[in-house]
Enzyme design. Sequence first.
Site, short mmCIF file in Angstrom:
data_model
loop_
_atom_site.label_atom_id
_atom_site.label_comp_id
_atom_site.label_asym_id
_atom_site.label_seq_id
_atom_site.Cartn_x
_atom_site.Cartn_y
_atom_site.Cartn_z
N ASP A 98 0.84 -1.20 0.00
CA ASP A 98 0.00 0.00 0.00
C ASP A 98 0.87 1.25 0.00
O ASP A 98 2.10 1.15 0.15
CB ASP A 98 -0.90 -0.04 1.26
CG ASP A 98 -2.20 0.70 1.05
OD1 ASP A 98 -3.13 0.50 1.85
OD2 ASP A 98 -2.30 1.47 0.07
N ASP A 156 -10.91 3.02 -2.94
CA ASP A 156 -11.33 1.79 -2.30
C ASP A 156 -12.80 1.50 -2.58
O ASP A 156 -13.63 2.40 -2.50
CB ASP A 156 -11.20 1.92 -0.77
CG ASP A 156 -9.76 2.01 -0.35
OD1 ASP A 156 -9.51 2.07 0.85
OD2 ASP A 156 -8.89 2.02 -1.24
O1 LIG Z 1 -5.85 0.21 5.52
C1 LIG Z 1 -5.82 -0.61 4.38
C2 LIG Z 1 -6.94 -0.21 3.44
C3 LIG Z 1 -7.06 -1.26 2.30
O2 LIG Z 1 -5.88 -2.00 2.10
C4 LIG Z 1 -7.40 -0.58 1.00
O3 LIG Z 1 -7.55 -1.58 -0.02
C5 LIG Z 1 -6.27 0.30 0.62
O4 LIG Z 1 -6.60 1.01 -0.60
C6 LIG Z 1 -5.88 1.25 1.70
N1 LIG Z 1 -6.70 1.11 2.89
C7 LIG Z 1 -7.34 2.23 3.37
S1 LIG Z 1 -8.50 2.10 4.44
N2 LIG Z 1 -6.92 3.41 2.86
C8 LIG Z 1 -7.47 4.63 3.16
C9 LIG Z 1 -8.80 4.90 2.83
C10 LIG Z 1 -9.34 6.14 3.14
C11 LIG Z 1 -8.54 7.09 3.76
F1 LIG Z 1 -9.09 8.29 4.06
C12 LIG Z 1 -7.22 6.82 4.08
C13 LIG Z 1 -6.68 5.57 3.78
#
Ligand SMILES: OC[C@@H]1[C@H](O)[C@H](O)[C@@H](O)CN1C(=S)Nc1ccc(F)cc1
Length: 374
Positions: free
Chosen positions: A139, A200
């Site tokens: 990530d 996401d």
């Molecule tokens: O923490 C991990 C989660 C998942 O792995 C998703 O697939 C990734 O795209 C990243 N991820 C998240 S929630 N990312 C994220 C989503 C919203 C935000 F405001 C800040 C970070």
Amino acid sequence: LDNGLALTPPMGWLTWERFRCITDCKKYPNECISENLIKRTVDLMVLEGYYEAGYEYVGIDDCWLEKQRGPDGRMVPDKERFPSGMNALADYIHSRGLKFGIYQDYGNYTCAGYPGVLGYEQLDIDTFVEWDVDYLKLDGCYFETTEMDKVYPDFGHMMNASGRPILYSCSWPAYQEYNDMQPDYASIAKHCNLWRNWGDIDDSWGSLEAIMNWFGDNQDRIAHHAGPGNWNDPDMLIIGNFGLTVDQSKVQMAVWAVLAAPLLISADLATMKPEFKQILLNRNIIAVNQDSLGKQGLRVITKNRIAVWSRELADGSHAVAFVSHRADGAPYATRFTLDDMKLPSVQYEVVVSSFYKQRHGAVSSRTARTRWRS
Ligand SMILES: OC[C@@H]1[C@H](O)[C@H](O)[C@@H](O)CN1C(=S)Nc1ccc(F)cc1
């Protein structure tokens, strides 16, 4: 990435969309991110025919780590939730024929705030090799997007140098797209086996629609970079959860098949309803997704808010999906010509499904099979 892996889009299961960062195993014993969740999922993937249908990777996403690294700097799996350790878990997965996926973040922290790889790159790769990891989702939270063009390839080279083939999933372009940068997809395809392009997915038709629209709107920049070993990743399958109707689930499965997208289920296989399981195990749709030509399909036309997606297959035929984005509840017949659909005029057996939406987002369809020589 030419490492011999993912010659067709990866298929498997990931914790994140359905199980998020649930870490309280006392309150949620069946849903917390734990070895028990992975082991029961592996068992069901074999018992319920998912493995036989092609779903082979079982991946832990964020929130598997202790908040602190060990005294030797090594990553430590949460001691309560992964008491047997990752070698034992990998053995459990491998003994049943499946492959072991795990998650890290190229930054100081993962998106959920657990220790990231920054400063420990080689040690963490050595650790993943010792754990017999087969798939790493890397990530990109808490990292400078302009630096990603260098560090993701470097990390990939270090993984490759380990000698263990590890499927490399990069979130690199998604973070650059969020920042209105133009990712270098030629480089990304060279260094990654799959890569997240956009936001996401959440458990809703709206989220699914937004991602389909993004992939259609941006297809000219991204579609031609997909092929054996390197795939655009529109994110996990949410079929079997709470937010989609059966027809909307058919839409995700059909469009992911045309997109040559990784098929990564994120749902509780123990509570999966038969009508959803049937969609995830549909042999014909999986065959389209896994077609050996590996050519990503395109949204070829939208008329009256009905989108047509088409993918050329190895045998010269085309897989076509009709997707209604209408919400006016009445059947809305729309005529599409072969020309509209940019299809060569040869003999066709066309399954014309006029999808229409009733109230509350339910999508029904009527299918008429016609055969003609045009
Ligand atoms: O923490 C991990 C989660 C998942 O792995 C998703 O697939 C990734 O795209 C990243 N991820 C998240 S929630 N990312 C994220 C989503 C919203 C935000 F405001 C800040 C970070």
